[in-house]
Design an enzyme around this catalytic site. Sequence first.
Site, short mmCIF file in Angstrom:
data_model
loop_
_atom_site.label_atom_id
_atom_site.label_comp_id
_atom_site.label_asym_id
_atom_site.label_seq_id
_atom_site.Cartn_x
_atom_site.Cartn_y
_atom_site.Cartn_z
CB CYS A 1 -0.99 0.07 1.13
SG CYS A 1 -1.95 -1.34 1.46
CG HIS B 1 -1.51 4.51 5.08
ND1 HIS B 1 -1.69 4.46 3.71
CD2 HIS B 1 -1.55 3.54 5.78
CE1 HIS B 1 -1.85 3.34 3.45
NE2 HIS B 1 -1.79 2.60 4.53
CD GLU C 1 -1.13 7.79 9.12
OE1 GLU C 1 -2.00 7.08 8.87
OE2 GLU C 1 -0.67 8.59 8.39
CE LYS D 1 -5.52 4.78 2.25
NZ LYS D 1 -4.53 5.74 2.46
CG HIS E 1 -6.46 1.33 1.57
ND1 HIS E 1 -5.45 1.92 0.48
CD2 HIS E 1 -5.74 0.64 2.49
CE1 HIS E 1 -4.27 1.62 1.02
NE2 HIS E 1 -4.13 0.79 1.98
CG PHE F 1 0.34 -6.14 3.85
CD1 PHE F 1 -0.45 -5.42 4.79
CD2 PHE F 1 -0.24 -7.13 3.42
CE1 PHE F 1 -1.63 -5.74 5.33
CE2 PHE F 1 -1.59 -7.59 3.77
CZ PHE F 1 -2.24 -7.05 4.44
#
Lengths: 302, 398
Positions: free
Chosen positions: A53, A186, A197, A214, A219, A278
């Site tokens: 991502c 993110h 985050e 998002k 996403h 990931f």
Amino acid sequence: MSYGQDYYRSLCRNGNLRRSPTWVANYTAQKPVIDAQEAFGISAPCQVIANACASGTNAIGHAYECVRSGRYQRVLTGGYDALSELVFVGFDSLQASTAEKCRPFDRDRTGMVLGEGAAVLALENLDVARERGAPVLAEIIGYGISTDNFHMTQPNPSGIGPRQAMQRALQSARLPADKIDYINAHGTATLFNDAAEGKAISELFDHVPVSSTKGMMGHSLGAAGAIEAIICLLALQHQFLPPNINFRAQDEGVDLNIVANDARPMGLRTVLSNSFGFGGTNASIVIQKFHLRQGYGGQVGA
Amino acid sequence: MSLAIAGMGWVTPLGNGVDPVWEQLLQGYEAATTRVSEEFGDRSYSAFRVPEFTLATLGPHPRLRRASLISRFAAAAGLEALQAAGVKLDSQSAERIALVFAISNGGVIYTKRFYRDIVETGAQSASPLLFPETVFNAPASHLAAILGITGATYTLVGDSAVGLLAIKMADDLMANEALDYCLVVGAEEADWLLCDAYRRWRLLRLTPPVEPFNEKKRGMILSEGAGAVLLARLPRRSAAEARDGPVAIECAHPGMSYRRRPEAEEVLKRILRDLSQVEIDFVISSANGTFIDHAECEALRQTIPDAFVYTVKPALGESVGAAGLWQVIAGTQALRSGELPPLLHAGPTIPLRTSASRTSLSGARHAIVLSCGINQQVAGLRLRKSSQAATGSELSIQ
């Protein structure tokens, strides 16, 4: 991905494999880039970064460094991803996706909603862009990347991975944290990402406006970083803070200045965009509103 | 910018370890193939598999408990490269090393298992343990965790040219003075599903041998394993670098793509012309028994007809994502040892300078590594052995 799925399902069911050579040839990750080159009539070197991502932001960041180094004058860079059954079920199996609304940074968030799409930016050496009279939308002035070796799918709860990526992006831009006017987070709305985050942002910055977009677009995985970079460009261009929709209540223990639910006008000069993926890969870029001035050393127009 | 090859690691169907594998290649050995089959397919295929004993020395790192084969191959090769260079990472140096990972098909074994459960039983049986292993950057993540790398980690995806493109990316990354080293790793695992796909694509033959540059293009045999190359700026020397010999990547071409197969030859010629500004002693080709062989053969014949040509693929198979790294290791070893292995299963009428026996290259200084991918990507680089190590310019065949 869908070509691979079609192929495998046909194999399992003894189905019609007449189209299988096409499925196989088109399954490869670089094929969309090569097809796009053919459509545009260009033949340039291409690299396909697959950092989960974070890929979109990694691609922009690496392209920025390639132009800044003087090795390349212009780079087309971006990200793309399309929904597939395998990925949809995969995130569901991890209990990372939600059937409800996507609520980034909300106390009662329940997970991400997947999306799809693509975004491409044209980066060019600023002097070269100005010489040819190109409209410069903004400047990319910093990029940071870090690897968090905590877990394949979960960030280190301390937030060290995102924090290092943002710190390195600020170092690369030679800017202190208080010069950042907005962060496009993110913000996947998963419990683990938003906690880590949020912790990293609140430790590094002093109440900078933060939103994850998002909630509005989902996403889009490999495309997310590129799509969100364009949202940042639009925010700089139109001087507004993009909203973090579906937000109801601040998460306990995290002190963030969330741009809750509605866009707000705001004088923006410098923004930061985050993408994490990931495998513990983290990337941040710093984008600045373009101003005509003397001394462009090393900056890259977008 | 020239980058020194400070260390290398090799996991192949002929075993692991750069020196032992190289010695077997010099002696003309060819890995044995294994028949692979699948419950829902009536076809079986040949593949070059990595022997089980190869990974026996790999430590019990927590990240490898359930990791796929591809991640284990990568870990073994990466650790060997760092060890060969005498590089030990601590919290400071771990930020000053980048990892670039080349991959093509990725963790296909776990991806297939994950999706098979979905197809056969439904979404409710999807495994959260397997899903993370399906992403392309899973092997790079495991390797970074094992080595403790906290800086830049990139996974590049492509066809069999991706290994050389990864080295070009490392070259670009090393323009940043904040980096001391870049570890480039390519890895792949073989599986029935891949064999079947490449066969339907008319690129795979059912049984060995792989016949390079054969006009009949009978196809390739898939392979698996990993290759790792640790790159450093030239002034920086480690003990192991001195042992390995001063071979450097002098020039990495940024790569090109071809749209249709007949265009591959022209693209290859352009890359060869860019790389052959100096006298080239030999070329490590990517010929694998498919259509790319003809393109490479014609490009080499017309551009640098005097250079020796060797391909490792008849002995080790087509390892796709790992292939470019294997070629660089072979080229580096040939420069270091001053010898090329015999080219296996090549016919006598090939219009290139090849040899079916071990070839001495005692004065060789420059080599090109050329990779024409089967899915439209082409890349190349030039290796150089430092002048003080070269003793002459003669080439001879034993």
